[in-house]
Design an enzyme around this catalytic site. Structure first.
Site, PDB file in Angstrom:
ATOM      1  N   SER A 140      53.884  67.269   9.753  1.00 31.84           N
ATOM      2  CA  SER A 140      54.599  68.434  10.283  1.00 31.84           C
ATOM      3  C   SER A 140      55.497  68.074  11.466  1.00 31.84           C
ATOM      4  O   SER A 140      55.172  67.191  12.263  1.00 31.84           O
ATOM      5  CB  SER A 140      53.557  69.468  10.739  1.00 31.84           C
ATOM      6  OG  SER A 140      54.143  70.447  11.568  1.00 31.84           O
ATOM      7  N   TYR A 163      60.287  72.183  10.561  1.00 34.93           N
ATOM      8  CA  TYR A 163      60.524  73.489  11.178  1.00 34.93           C
ATOM      9  C   TYR A 163      61.853  73.368  11.911  1.00 34.93           C
ATOM     10  O   TYR A 163      62.111  72.338  12.558  1.00 34.93           O
ATOM     11  CB  TYR A 163      59.441  73.827  12.205  1.00 34.93           C
ATOM     12  CG  TYR A 163      58.153  74.354  11.633  1.00 34.93           C
ATOM     13  CD1 TYR A 163      58.140  75.256  10.579  1.00 34.93           C
ATOM     14  CD2 TYR A 163      56.938  73.965  12.180  1.00 34.93           C
ATOM     15  CE1 TYR A 163      56.947  75.746  10.068  1.00 34.93           C
ATOM     16  CE2 TYR A 163      55.739  74.455  11.677  1.00 34.93           C
ATOM     17  CZ  TYR A 163      55.756  75.347  10.622  1.00 34.93           C
ATOM     18  OH  TYR A 163      54.580  75.832  10.125  1.00 34.93           O
ATOM     19  N   THR A 189      59.565  74.407   5.299  1.00 30.80           N
ATOM     20  CA  THR A 189      58.630  75.538   5.262  1.00 30.80           C
ATOM     21  C   THR A 189      59.420  76.822   5.472  1.00 30.80           C
ATOM     22  O   THR A 189      60.074  77.005   6.504  1.00 30.80           O
ATOM     23  CB  THR A 189      57.529  75.370   6.319  1.00 30.80           C
ATOM     24  OG1 THR A 189      56.754  74.224   5.946  1.00 30.80           O
ATOM     25  CG2 THR A 189      56.611  76.580   6.371  1.00 30.80           C
ATOM     26  N   LYS A 240      58.439  74.986   0.685  1.00 30.95           N
ATOM     27  CA  LYS A 240      57.058  75.448   0.890  1.00 30.95           C
ATOM     28  C   LYS A 240      57.060  76.898   1.362  1.00 30.95           C
ATOM     29  O   LYS A 240      57.841  77.256   2.252  1.00 30.95           O
ATOM     30  CB  LYS A 240      56.384  74.560   1.947  1.00 30.95           C
ATOM     31  CG  LYS A 240      54.969  74.980   2.325  1.00 30.95           C
ATOM     32  CD  LYS A 240      54.306  73.926   3.206  1.00 30.95           C
ATOM     33  CE  LYS A 240      52.858  74.234   3.517  1.00 30.95           C
ATOM     34  NZ  LYS A 240      52.657  75.166   4.616  1.00 30.95           N
ATOM     35  N   HIS A 264      50.887  80.039   3.699  1.00 28.57           N
ATOM     36  CA  HIS A 264      50.571  79.414   4.984  1.00 28.57           C
ATOM     37  C   HIS A 264      49.068  79.569   5.294  1.00 28.57           C
ATOM     38  O   HIS A 264      48.657  79.682   6.455  1.00 28.57           O
ATOM     39  CB  HIS A 264      51.407  80.061   6.096  1.00 28.57           C
ATOM     40  CG  HIS A 264      51.991  79.093   7.081  1.00 28.57           C
ATOM     41  ND1 HIS A 264      53.287  78.684   7.067  1.00 28.57           N
ATOM     42  CD2 HIS A 264      51.438  78.456   8.144  1.00 28.57           C
ATOM     43  CE1 HIS A 264      53.521  77.867   8.073  1.00 28.57           C
ATOM     44  NE2 HIS A 264      52.404  77.696   8.748  1.00 28.57           N
TER      45      HIS A 264
END
Ligand SMILES: Cc1cc2nc3c(=O)[nH]c(=O)nc-3n(C[C@H](O)[C@H](O)[C@H](O)COP(=O)(O)O)c2cc1C
Length: 386
Positions: A140, A163, A189, A240, A264
């Site tokens: 991540s 992100y 995401t 995602k 999530h």
């Protein structure tokens, strides 16, 4: 039988100096992890090791936690069918994800800076565990240490989860850094346009800052941006947070190589459907044009088998990864994956299935859940100890 994989090469010399304590700790944890005979013991150890606020931030969801519980309830609302007198003495549990073989259809989902709060090695411990077992891991944007340090810790290419924290110049920089560090695909995401209200964290006054940046950039993300990201990097694109047939079709039309069904883990939109409930409509909409992954509520081998039967190529672990890390660090994750493999083999053997390719929706039937949903309802021994 599952092979025993160790997370540290045999004969590797003990380190001295400032890393000594860490190594002692990991040796201790390897010994500890080997003692786990069941996944529920791992969850019990995690509960013991984590403070209330860390347990809550890992295991809780948003608002009323309806989506969180629906992930479990939807899995529990499916029963497996069994055929007998089939030679199941040998079995193939492997799957592939973007051309890479996995021993079981299970990968490590992206988790942010919780990892370093549970274990000082953070994402390095997770990456090493995934590499030792031989499966895929998403790293991540919010994970620590930084993406280059994690990449250097393992020789196997990983998947980078993005992100968006600033403008296109920032995105370009981080994506090109990920590519240069050897990540083999990018995962965007898409279900975090707004950071949800995680009321356990608010009540515990536990403010987990998932990095700096302006949240408006993540909120303003559109399909054009993901097309641009794929063109920029030339890497396969994983989207995602897809939860409808409509978005699955758009994802394919905008170049997604992988459509990743996820809510999530019940941490974003509350009152959504359980992940496995939306999986069939997404599989149908994708119609073989991309790979389909899923996560949400996976805590046992039977869950994995249900998701594969309904069309997931592989499933991701979020909370289970966190519990295993909190229980026994890197070695805890390896042990958890070994135990999951044993559960998957046992389940398939008892169903009369010798290869994942044989699975299809005819292997599952609607069923009444036998217990109220909770994130740990699959572990009766754990529940009894609470
Ligand atoms: C503590 C925690 C942190 C997470 N951080 C991220 C993240 O940084 N990026 C992301 O895409 N998903 C993140 N997720 C969501 C997971 O990738 C995954 O979608 C979800 O946990 C799957 O559900 P499960 O926890 O029931 O297995 C996080 C989940 C947890 C539990």
């Amino acid at each position: 039988m599952a092979k025993t994989r160790t997370s540290r090469p045999a004969g590797k010399p003990a380190q001295t100096g400032k890393h000594m304590l860490d190594l002692d700790r990991s040796v201790h944890r390897e010994g500890l992890a080997a003692g786990f005979r069941t996944i529920q013991e791992i969850v019990i150890a995690a509960r013991r090791n984590l403070s209330q606020s860390l347990w809550d931030t890992l295991s809780g969801g948003s608002d009323s936690e309806t989506t969180l519980l629906r992930n479990r309830q939807a899995l529990d609302s499916l029963a497996l069918r069994q055929r007998v007198l089939v030679d199941v003495s040998s079995m193939d549990t492997s799957a592939t994800l973007l051309g890479v073989k996995l021993p079981i259809p299970v990968f490590i989902a992206p988790v942010g800076n919780f990892l370093q709060l549970a274990d000082p090695q953070g994402a390095v411990a997770v990456a090493r565990a995934a590499a030792a077992y031989g499966t895929e891991v998403f790293i991540s944007t919010a994970a620590k240490p930084d993406l280059e340090t994690v990449a250097k810790a393992v020789s196997r290419p990983m998947l980078f989860q993005l992100y968006v924290r600033s403008d296109r110049a920032w995105v370009k920089d981080i994506l090109l850094r990920a590519r240069a560090a050897g990540y083999r695909a990018i995962c965007v995401t898409a279900d975090r346009a707004y950071y949800s209200r995680r009321e356990r964290d608010l009540i515990n006054n536990f403010i987990l800052r998932e990095g700096s940046g302006d949240p408006r950039y993540q909120a303003s993300l559109t399909w054009d941006d993901v097309v641009w990201m794929k063109q920029l990097t030339g890497l396969p694109l994983i989207l995602k947070g897809i939860a409808t047939a409509e978005d699955a079709r758009l994802a394919v039309e905008h170049g997604a190589d992988v459509v990743y069904v996820s809510n999530h883990g019940g941490r974003q939109l509350d009152h959504a459907q359980g992940s496995i409930e939306v999986l069939p409509e997404v599989v149908e909409a994708v119609d073989g044009r991309a790979e389909v992954l899923m996560d949400g509520g996976i805590t046992r081998g039977t869950d994995v088998v249900k998701a594969v039967a309904l069309g997931a190529r592989a499933v991701g672990l979020g909370k289970l990864q966190g519990w295993a890390l909190a229980a026994a660090g890197e070695a805890g994750i390896v042990r958890m994956l070994e135990l999951l493999e044993i559960e998957i083999r046992t389940t398939l053997g008892l169903m009369g299935v010798t290869s994942l390719a044989e699975l299809n929706p005819s292997w599952v039937r609607p069923a009444q859940p036998v217990m109220p949903a909770s994130v740990t309802n699959n572990y009766p021994y754990f529940e009894g100890r609470r």
